[in-house]
Design a protein around this motif. Structure first.
Motif, mmCIF file in Angstrom:
data_model
loop_
_atom_site.group_PDB
_atom_site.id
_atom_site.type_symbol
_atom_site.label_atom_id
_atom_site.label_comp_id
_atom_site.label_asym_id
_atom_site.label_seq_id
_atom_site.Cartn_x
_atom_site.Cartn_y
_atom_site.Cartn_z
ATOM 1 N N PHE A 161 95.178 27.565 -8.641
ATOM 2 C CA PHE A 161 96.500 27.389 -9.033
ATOM 3 C C PHE A 161 96.619 27.253 -10.469
ATOM 4 O O PHE A 161 97.866 27.327 -11.033
ATOM 5 C CB PHE A 161 97.150 26.225 -8.305
ATOM 6 C CG PHE A 161 97.581 26.551 -6.809
ATOM 7 C CD1 PHE A 161 98.744 27.148 -6.720
ATOM 8 C CD2 PHE A 161 96.618 26.369 -5.798
ATOM 9 C CE1 PHE A 161 98.783 27.552 -5.401
ATOM 10 C CE2 PHE A 161 96.886 26.831 -4.510
ATOM 11 C CZ PHE A 161 97.965 27.493 -4.351
ATOM 12 N N GLN A 162 95.581 27.030 -11.341
ATOM 13 C CA GLN A 162 95.830 26.854 -12.690
ATOM 14 C C GLN A 162 96.073 28.379 -13.392
ATOM 15 O O GLN A 162 96.423 28.234 -14.386
ATOM 16 C CB GLN A 162 94.225 26.418 -13.411
ATOM 17 C CG GLN A 162 94.101 24.845 -13.391
ATOM 18 C CD GLN A 162 92.851 24.339 -14.084
ATOM 19 O OE1 GLN A 162 91.808 25.257 -14.147
ATOM 20 N NE2 GLN A 162 92.930 23.274 -14.108
ATOM 21 N N GLY A 163 95.727 29.387 -12.453
ATOM 22 C CA GLY A 163 96.490 30.528 -13.081
ATOM 23 C C GLY A 163 98.077 30.549 -13.290
ATOM 24 O O GLY A 163 98.494 31.590 -13.963
ATOM 25 N N PHE A 164 98.664 29.796 -12.602
ATOM 26 C CA PHE A 164 100.184 29.566 -12.627
ATOM 27 C C PHE A 164 100.668 28.660 -13.725
ATOM 28 O O PHE A 164 101.935 28.612 -13.977
ATOM 29 C CB PHE A 164 100.548 29.590 -11.309
ATOM 30 C CG PHE A 164 100.314 30.526 -10.360
ATOM 31 C CD1 PHE A 164 101.158 31.580 -10.124
ATOM 32 C CD2 PHE A 164 99.404 30.302 -9.319
ATOM 33 C CE1 PHE A 164 100.934 32.749 -9.476
ATOM 34 C CE2 PHE A 164 99.071 31.467 -8.562
ATOM 35 C CZ PHE A 164 99.598 32.559 -8.482
ATOM 36 N N GLY A 165 99.742 27.724 -13.912
ATOM 37 C CA GLY A 165 100.007 26.464 -14.940
ATOM 38 C C GLY A 165 99.191 25.352 -14.778
ATOM 39 O O GLY A 165 98.099 25.400 -13.663
ATOM 40 N N GLU A 166 99.409 24.451 -15.520
ATOM 41 C CA GLU A 166 98.587 23.259 -15.308
ATOM 42 C C GLU A 166 98.548 22.411 -14.169
ATOM 43 O O GLU A 166 99.763 22.289 -13.656
ATOM 44 C CB GLU A 166 98.895 22.338 -16.464
ATOM 45 C CG GLU A 166 98.068 21.023 -16.711
ATOM 46 C CD GLU A 166 98.313 19.816 -17.682
ATOM 47 O OE1 GLU A 166 97.801 18.803 -17.788
ATOM 48 O OE2 GLU A 166 99.225 20.362 -18.466
ATOM 49 N N VAL A 167 97.545 22.059 -13.509
ATOM 50 C CA VAL A 167 97.529 21.272 -12.368
ATOM 51 C C VAL A 167 97.048 19.842 -12.487
ATOM 52 O O VAL A 167 96.079 19.731 -12.946
ATOM 53 C CB VAL A 167 96.353 21.903 -11.410
ATOM 54 C CG1 VAL A 167 96.285 21.097 -10.125
ATOM 55 C CG2 VAL A 167 96.717 23.469 -11.111
ATOM 56 N N GLU A 168 98.161 19.027 -12.225
ATOM 57 C CA GLU A 168 97.811 17.568 -12.240
ATOM 58 C C GLU A 168 97.045 16.825 -11.112
ATOM 59 O O GLU A 168 96.132 16.113 -11.371
ATOM 60 C CB GLU A 168 99.034 16.838 -12.087
ATOM 61 C CG GLU A 168 100.065 17.192 -13.290
ATOM 62 C CD GLU A 168 101.258 16.191 -13.481
ATOM 63 O OE1 GLU A 168 101.483 15.393 -12.445
ATOM 64 O OE2 GLU A 168 101.852 16.065 -14.528
#
Length: 70
Positions: A37-44
Motif C-alpha cells: 500500500f505504500q505504492g499509493f501513499g504513506e501508510v500510518e
C-alpha cells in the motif's frame, strides 16, 4: 472520525481501508501489506485480523487522497 480507544487519538474513517483475502498459499503480514500500500501513499498503520480460511486487515493511510486513489 472515531475514537480508537488509545488515549483519545482519533482516526478519520476516510483514511481506513478494509482489506480481505482468501488464505490459499501465501498469507500477508503487516509488513508485506505496508509495502504493497505504500505504492499509493504513506501508510500510518496496519492491523491484521485473520481466521483459518480468510485474512483481513485495516490499513490506515496518512491522507484521504491516498486512500481514495486505491
Amino acid at each position: 472520525q472515531r475514537n480508537t480507544g488509545d488515549g483519545g487519538k482519533t482516526v478519520d474513517k476516510g483514511k481506513v481501508l478494509k482489506v480481505s483475502w482468501e488464505k490459499v498459499g501465501e498469507d500477508y503480514s503487516a509488513h508485506r501489506l505496508r509495502e504493497i500500500f505504500q505504492g499509493f501513499g504513506e501508510v500510518e498503520d496496519v492491523v491484521i485480523k485473520s481466521s483459518k480460511k480468510k485474512g483481513s486487515a485495516l490499513v490506515v493511510m496518512a491522507s484521504n487522497d491516498a486512500a481514495v486513489s486505491i
